[in-house]
Scaffold this motif. Sequence first.
Motif, short mmCIF file in Angstrom:
data_model
loop_
_atom_site.label_atom_id
_atom_site.label_comp_id
_atom_site.label_asym_id
_atom_site.label_seq_id
_atom_site.Cartn_x
_atom_site.Cartn_y
_atom_site.Cartn_z
N GLU A 1 43.74 46.05 44.37
CA GLU A 1 43.53 47.30 43.64
C GLU A 1 44.61 47.52 42.59
O GLU A 1 44.33 48.02 41.49
CB GLU A 1 43.50 48.47 44.63
CG GLU A 1 43.32 49.84 44.00
CD GLU A 1 41.93 50.07 43.47
OE1 GLU A 1 41.77 50.93 42.57
OE2 GLU A 1 40.99 49.39 43.94
N GLU A 2 45.84 47.13 42.92
CA GLU A 2 46.96 47.40 42.02
C GLU A 2 47.38 46.17 41.21
O GLU A 2 48.43 46.17 40.57
CB GLU A 2 48.14 47.93 42.84
CG GLU A 2 47.81 49.27 43.50
CD GLU A 2 48.84 49.68 44.54
OE1 GLU A 2 49.92 49.06 44.59
OE2 GLU A 2 48.56 50.62 45.30
N CYS A 3 46.58 45.12 41.26
CA CYS A 3 46.87 43.92 40.47
C CYS A 3 46.55 44.18 39.01
O CYS A 3 45.43 44.61 38.68
CB CYS A 3 46.06 42.74 40.99
SG CYS A 3 46.32 41.20 40.08
N PRO A 4 47.50 43.97 38.10
CA PRO A 4 47.24 44.22 36.67
C PRO A 4 46.10 43.36 36.12
O PRO A 4 45.38 43.79 35.21
CB PRO A 4 48.57 43.85 36.00
CG PRO A 4 49.59 43.98 37.09
CD PRO A 4 48.90 43.58 38.35
N ARG A 5 45.92 42.16 36.67
CA ARG A 5 44.86 41.29 36.19
C ARG A 5 43.52 41.69 36.82
O ARG A 5 43.44 41.90 38.02
CB ARG A 5 45.19 39.83 36.54
CG ARG A 5 44.19 38.83 36.00
CD ARG A 5 44.77 37.43 35.83
NE ARG A 5 45.30 36.82 37.04
CZ ARG A 5 44.87 35.65 37.55
NH1 ARG A 5 43.87 35.01 36.96
NH2 ARG A 5 45.44 35.14 38.61
N GLN A 6 42.50 41.80 36.02
CA GLN A 6 41.17 42.13 36.52
C GLN A 6 40.52 40.84 37.03
O GLN A 6 39.86 40.12 36.29
CB GLN A 6 40.34 42.78 35.43
CG GLN A 6 40.81 44.16 35.05
CD GLN A 6 40.78 45.12 36.22
OE1 GLN A 6 39.74 45.33 36.86
NE2 GLN A 6 41.93 45.73 36.53
N LEU A 7 40.73 40.57 38.30
CA LEU A 7 40.29 39.31 38.87
C LEU A 7 38.78 39.24 38.99
O LEU A 7 38.09 40.25 39.17
CB LEU A 7 40.91 39.13 40.26
CG LEU A 7 42.44 39.01 40.30
CD1 LEU A 7 42.93 39.05 41.73
CD2 LEU A 7 42.89 37.72 39.62
N GLN A 8 38.27 37.99 38.89
CA GLN A 8 36.86 37.74 39.08
C GLN A 8 36.67 36.36 39.70
O GLN A 8 37.62 35.56 39.75
CB GLN A 8 36.10 37.83 37.75
CG GLN A 8 36.61 36.87 36.70
CD GLN A 8 35.93 37.09 35.36
OE1 GLN A 8 34.98 37.85 35.23
NE2 GLN A 8 36.42 36.40 34.33
N ALA A 9 35.48 36.08 40.19
CA ALA A 9 35.21 34.79 40.80
C ALA A 9 35.56 33.65 39.84
O ALA A 9 35.24 33.70 38.65
CB ALA A 9 33.74 34.70 41.21
N GLY A 10 36.25 32.65 40.37
CA GLY A 10 36.68 31.51 39.56
C GLY A 10 38.13 31.57 39.15
O GLY A 10 38.71 30.55 38.74
N ASP A 11 38.76 32.76 39.23
CA ASP A 11 40.18 32.87 38.90
C ASP A 11 41.02 32.18 39.98
O ASP A 11 40.61 32.07 41.15
CB ASP A 11 40.60 34.32 38.79
CG ASP A 11 40.09 34.98 37.51
OD1 ASP A 11 39.73 34.24 36.58
OD2 ASP A 11 40.07 36.23 37.45
N ILE A 12 42.22 31.74 39.58
CA ILE A 12 43.12 31.02 40.49
C ILE A 12 44.31 31.92 40.82
O ILE A 12 44.93 32.49 39.92
CB ILE A 12 43.61 29.70 39.86
CG1 ILE A 12 42.42 28.83 39.44
CG2 ILE A 12 44.52 28.95 40.85
CD1 ILE A 12 41.46 28.51 40.55
#
Length: 364
Positions: A328-339
């Motif tokens: 929730e607090e990660c600055p990067r907007q993660l999505q499937a496929g991210d490492i």
Amino acid sequence: MEEKKSYPRLLCDLGLLERNANEVTRRCHDQGIRVAGVVKGINSQRPMVERFARGGCDQLASSRLSQLAAFADLGLPTMLIRVPMRSEVEGVVRLADYSLQSDRAVLDAVEAACERQGKTHKVILMADLGDLREGWWDKEELVQAALHVEKELPHVILAGIGTNLGCYGAIKPTVEKMEELAELAEKVETAVGRELEIVSGGATTSYLLVHRHEMPKKINHLRVGEGILLCYDFKYEWGVTDIEYLSSHVFTLQTEVVECRSKPSYPVGEIFVDAFGGRPTYEDRGVRRRALIGIGKLDMGSSAQLIPREEGITYLGGASDLTILDVEECPRQLQAGDILEFDISYSEMAFLTAAADVTVEYIG
């Protein structure tokens, strides 16, 4: 065409590993202490074992005979650091130069195996100083066992005595505990009439006494694995802040996000037991964004000690094949496929280096 990478992937920086080994062994050698490099936690993967040797370790050690066989050609003495089963003494004599011992009947079996194989074998008798793992609790019995080896077992050589602390009982290696071991070594030496080759003061946790120049002079041997490979315990469990010469970034775990979306933080329905028979507890923090990564308990045992390299990511839990993270607090907007990358603990390293579906890649 660039090769497509597979995940999960464990990167090992061999340069940092060798540097850690050199830093530990140099400081130990300066204080008259030899180092057995313990490689069981990496399942004796050859490129890493070679860096233990290049980094100055005096011996190579493991708890598994199969691992000792894998690096016998490197030219360093080998040490079995799990007290052996009586059923495996033939392999102990064949594959190990030294072994830790804590039972008189097993010592007699080692003597018989040596005679059959036409060999000699060196033993370190273990003293239990309170951790309640292996070793003689009655110190007079240990002295008598030492005399038995010295006087009655011609093929078994009494190399010394040792102890293990901070493993089962979580007993802290202190100057007082090391002095207790030193006094016991002197009793054994008086009984057998000669100086012992080895007084082994324990494993990585005992190294802090070397780091602080507090190790009693009689202690001349340590068995170090985690402190060379990870330096995790010092920094994250013991809170040691002045050991900057050791890197805790030898390993990098790379994982792939397989799902990322907002969900309730508290399970919906009647809570029973999880897939491993546990009864977890949860905190209701409302709806939060969470990421699932494609690695689980079958790959690394418990994943609770994973340390994310990015801010705003915390561990929530895991299943056989997935690990769940609060992002929730990660600055990067993660999505499937991210490492995502993580530092790891000893237990995770031990599983990951043996896991069939984890790619190990060497750099440096």
